[in-house]
Design a protein around this motif. Structure first.
Motif, PDB file in Angstrom:
ATOM      1  N   LEU A   1       0.833  -1.211   0.000  1.00 23.09           N
ATOM      2  CA  LEU A   1       0.000   0.000   0.000  1.00 23.09           C
ATOM      3  C   LEU A   1       0.864   1.256   0.000  1.00 23.09           C
ATOM      4  O   LEU A   1       0.568   2.230  -0.700  1.00 23.09           O
ATOM      5  CB  LEU A   1      -0.934  -0.010   1.217  1.00 23.09           C
ATOM      6  N   TYR A   2       1.930   1.240   0.790  1.00 19.02           N
ATOM      7  CA  TYR A   2       2.838   2.385   0.812  1.00 19.02           C
ATOM      8  C   TYR A   2       3.483   2.602  -0.555  1.00 19.02           C
ATOM      9  O   TYR A   2       3.657   3.751  -1.004  1.00 19.02           O
ATOM     10  CB  TYR A   2       3.926   2.184   1.866  1.00 19.02           C
ATOM     11  N   GLN A   3       3.816   1.517  -1.231  1.00 20.29           N
ATOM     12  CA  GLN A   3       4.414   1.647  -2.552  1.00 20.29           C
ATOM     13  C   GLN A   3       3.430   2.245  -3.546  1.00 20.29           C
ATOM     14  O   GLN A   3       3.799   3.075  -4.386  1.00 20.29           O
ATOM     15  CB  GLN A   3       4.907   0.281  -3.045  1.00 20.29           C
ATOM     16  N   GLN A   4       2.172   1.841  -3.443  1.00 22.95           N
ATOM     17  CA  GLN A   4       1.146   2.407  -4.323  1.00 22.95           C
ATOM     18  C   GLN A   4       0.964   3.901  -4.058  1.00 22.95           C
ATOM     19  O   GLN A   4       0.827   4.700  -4.984  1.00 22.95           O
ATOM     20  CB  GLN A   4      -0.178   1.668  -4.130  1.00 22.95           C
ATOM     21  N   LEU A   5       0.974   4.274  -2.785  1.00 20.37           N
ATOM     22  CA  LEU A   5       0.859   5.693  -2.427  1.00 20.37           C
ATOM     23  C   LEU A   5       2.023   6.497  -2.976  1.00 20.37           C
ATOM     24  O   LEU A   5       1.852   7.620  -3.462  1.00 20.37           O
ATOM     25  CB  LEU A   5       0.789   5.843  -0.903  1.00 20.37           C
ATOM     26  N   TRP A   6       3.226   5.912  -2.888  1.00 15.78           N
ATOM     27  CA  TRP A   6       4.414   6.609  -3.384  1.00 15.78           C
ATOM     28  C   TRP A   6       4.328   6.810  -4.909  1.00 15.78           C
ATOM     29  O   TRP A   6       4.666   7.881  -5.424  1.00 15.78           O
ATOM     30  CB  TRP A   6       5.670   5.829  -3.021  1.00 15.78           C
ATOM     31  N   LYS A   7       3.835   5.810  -5.620  1.00 16.14           N
ATOM     32  CA  LYS A   7       3.684   5.929  -7.069  1.00 16.14           C
ATOM     33  C   LYS A   7       2.672   7.018  -7.425  1.00 16.14           C
ATOM     34  O   LYS A   7       2.881   7.800  -8.358  1.00 16.14           O
ATOM     35  CB  LYS A   7       3.241   4.590  -7.661  1.00 16.14           C
ATOM     36  N   GLU A   8       1.573   7.059  -6.671  1.00 14.13           N
ATOM     37  CA  GLU A   8       0.552   8.082  -6.927  1.00 14.13           C
ATOM     38  C   GLU A   8       1.109   9.474  -6.639  1.00 14.13           C
ATOM     39  O   GLU A   8       0.842  10.430  -7.387  1.00 14.13           O
ATOM     40  CB  GLU A   8      -0.684   7.809  -6.062  1.00 14.13           C
ATOM     41  N   TYR A   9       1.893   9.574  -5.563  1.00 15.46           N
ATOM     42  CA  TYR A   9       2.520  10.869  -5.239  1.00 15.46           C
ATOM     43  C   TYR A   9       3.484  11.272  -6.348  1.00 15.46           C
ATOM     44  O   TYR A   9       3.508  12.434  -6.788  1.00 15.46           O
ATOM     45  CB  TYR A   9       3.253  10.748  -3.904  1.00 15.46           C
ATOM     46  N   TYR A  10       4.259  10.327  -6.810  1.00 15.53           N
ATOM     47  CA  TYR A  10       5.232  10.583  -7.872  1.00 15.53           C
ATOM     48  C   TYR A  10       4.533  11.108  -9.121  1.00 15.53           C
ATOM     49  O   TYR A  10       5.017  12.049  -9.782  1.00 15.53           O
ATOM     50  CB  TYR A  10       5.990   9.286  -8.166  1.00 15.53           C
ATOM     51  N   GLN A  11       3.379  10.518  -9.438  1.00 14.03           N
ATOM     52  CA  GLN A  11       2.636  10.948 -10.616  1.00 14.03           C
ATOM     53  C   GLN A  11       1.975  12.312 -10.409  1.00 14.03           C
ATOM     54  O   GLN A  11       1.941  13.149 -11.312  1.00 14.03           O
ATOM     55  CB  GLN A  11       1.563   9.907 -10.963  1.00 14.03           C
ATOM     56  N   SER A  12       1.475  12.523  -9.197  1.00 20.78           N
ATOM     57  CA  SER A  12       0.694  13.751  -8.955  1.00 20.78           C
ATOM     58  C   SER A  12       1.569  15.006  -8.932  1.00 20.78           C
ATOM     59  O   SER A  12       1.095  16.094  -9.286  1.00 20.78           O
ATOM     60  CB  SER A  12      -0.065  13.632  -7.630  1.00 20.78           C
ATOM     61  N   ILE A  13       2.827  14.887  -8.510  1.00 22.50           N
ATOM     62  CA  ILE A  13       3.677  16.086  -8.434  1.00 22.50           C
ATOM     63  C   ILE A  13       4.360  16.377  -9.769  1.00 22.50           C
ATOM     64  O   ILE A  13       4.984  17.428  -9.938  1.00 22.50           O
ATOM     65  CB  ILE A  13       4.753  15.963  -7.337  1.00 22.50           C
ATOM     66  N   ALA A  14       4.264  15.442 -10.724  1.00 20.17           N
ATOM     67  CA  ALA A  14       4.905  15.651 -12.027  1.00 20.17           C
ATOM     68  C   ALA A  14       4.177  16.741 -12.809  1.00 20.17           C
ATOM     69  O   ALA A  14       2.940  16.796 -12.831  1.00 20.17           O
ATOM     70  CB  ALA A  14       4.905  14.346 -12.821  1.00 20.17           C
ATOM     71  N   ILE A  15       4.929  17.617 -13.435  1.00 24.43           N
ATOM     72  CA  ILE A  15       4.368  18.676 -14.279  1.00 24.43           C
ATOM     73  C   ILE A  15       4.609  18.277 -15.729  1.00 24.43           C
ATOM     74  O   ILE A  15       5.759  18.221 -16.193  1.00 24.43           O
ATOM     75  CB  ILE A  15       5.032  20.030 -13.981  1.00 24.43           C
ATOM     76  N   LYS A  16       3.535  17.947 -16.420  1.00 30.88           N
ATOM     77  CA  LYS A  16       3.639  17.394 -17.765  1.00 30.88           C
ATOM     78  C   LYS A  16       4.446  18.294 -18.693  1.00 30.88           C
ATOM     79  O   LYS A  16       5.258  17.818 -19.495  1.00 30.88           O
ATOM     80  CB  LYS A  16       2.229  17.176 -18.323  1.00 30.88           C
ATOM     81  N   GLU A  17       4.236  19.595 -18.599  1.00 31.18           N
ATOM     82  CA  GLU A  17       4.892  20.535 -19.511  1.00 31.18           C
ATOM     83  C   GLU A  17       6.404  20.636 -19.262  1.00 31.18           C
ATOM     84  O   GLU A  17       7.140  21.149 -20.110  1.00 31.18           O
ATOM     85  CB  GLU A  17       4.267  21.923 -19.378  1.00 31.18           C
ATOM     86  N   ARG A  18       6.823  20.170 -18.104  1.00 33.26           N
ATOM     87  CA  ARG A  18       8.249  20.287 -17.772  1.00 33.26           C
ATOM     88  C   ARG A  18       8.973  18.936 -17.830  1.00 33.26           C
ATOM     89  O   ARG A  18      10.079  18.817 -17.317  1.00 33.26           O
ATOM     90  CB  ARG A  18       8.408  20.895 -16.380  1.00 33.26           C
TER      91      ARG A  18
END
Length: 244
Positions: free
Chosen positions: A205-222
């Protein structure tokens, strides 16, 4: 050519240095047993590891050259670059002549090659301290696999022994089948040839949360894949939670 062949251990290498000075012989190369290839031209001399002799060389480097030189010798040896033992040998010959000024002699090719290999090892160690990912497995053990280019897990151990002193952990070099294991008191290096242990439900579960965090903070344009690959080389991605 005269080739000194040692068993691959650091003590074996230092014994080879001792034998060279004691026998007043200048080998053309010093190689680990696994790297030696027999041929009809070279004259191999097989070195038997002797801890007393290796200790004398160890103390000699520290006292007659410098502690920094000893550290550099160890780092370059751990690089596992095939030419490293020969490079160290020539570096030490110069060091025993001029003492702690050896690293200032930047006109010498052997000193430059020592610096280059040492920097490669130091850079990978620094990179892996940031990229290493621990995961909780059975018996409350934090497990971290990696497969570095150089044999650096011993250089990383003190860092994590200080930062994670209240946790049991293992850093597993899957490429060399060795591991650093910490038991809340001290760390040791031990051979290990086992697959990665399975993670528990909570860790998953922690790994899934980390992946979601990793995706959510990514800025597509950058997004900058080239920069990402330079800072986080692709060969390390298989061990990164966010890249699985």
């Amino acid at each position: 050519m005269v080739i000194y062949v040692f068993d691959g251990s650091f003590e074996g290498f230092l014994t080879a240095i001792y034998e060279s000075y004691y026998n007043k012989e200048k080998p053309d190369k010093i190689v680990a047993m696994d790297d030696y290839v027999e041929n009809l031209i070279d004259r191999p001399i097989f070195i038997e590891t002797d801890e007393i002799k290796s200790d004398k060389v160890y103390a000699g480097i520290k006292n007659k050259i410098s502690t920094n030189a000893l550290k550099k010798v160890y780092h370059v040896f751990l690089s596992e670059v095939m030419e490293a033992p020969t490079v160290i040998y020539h570096y030490l010959r110069l060091g025993f002549k001029i003492g702690n000024k050896v690293d200032l002699n930047l006109m010498d090719d052997w000193v430059l090659r020592m610096d280059k290999i040492n920097q490669q090892v130091a850079s990978e160690k620094h990179r892996m301290l940031g990229l290493l990912r621990f995961q909780l497995v059975e018996n409350d053990l934090y497990y971290a696999p990696l497969a570095p280019d150089h044999n650096i897990i011993a250089l990383m151990a003190n860092h994590f022994a200080q930062r994670m002193s209240d946790q049991k952990w293992m850093i597993h070099d899957t490429k060399r089948c060795i591991a650093v294991v910490y038991d809340l008191k001290e760390w040791i290096i031990t051979p290990i040839d086992l697959p990665a242990p399975p993670v528990g439900k909570e860790e998953y579960l922690y790994q899934q949360l980390w992946k979601e965090y990793y995706q959510s903070i990514a800025i597509k344009e950058r997004r900058n894949p080239r920069l990402q690959k330079r800072c986080m080389p692709v060969r390390y991605w298989s061990f990164l939670t966010e890249k699985k």
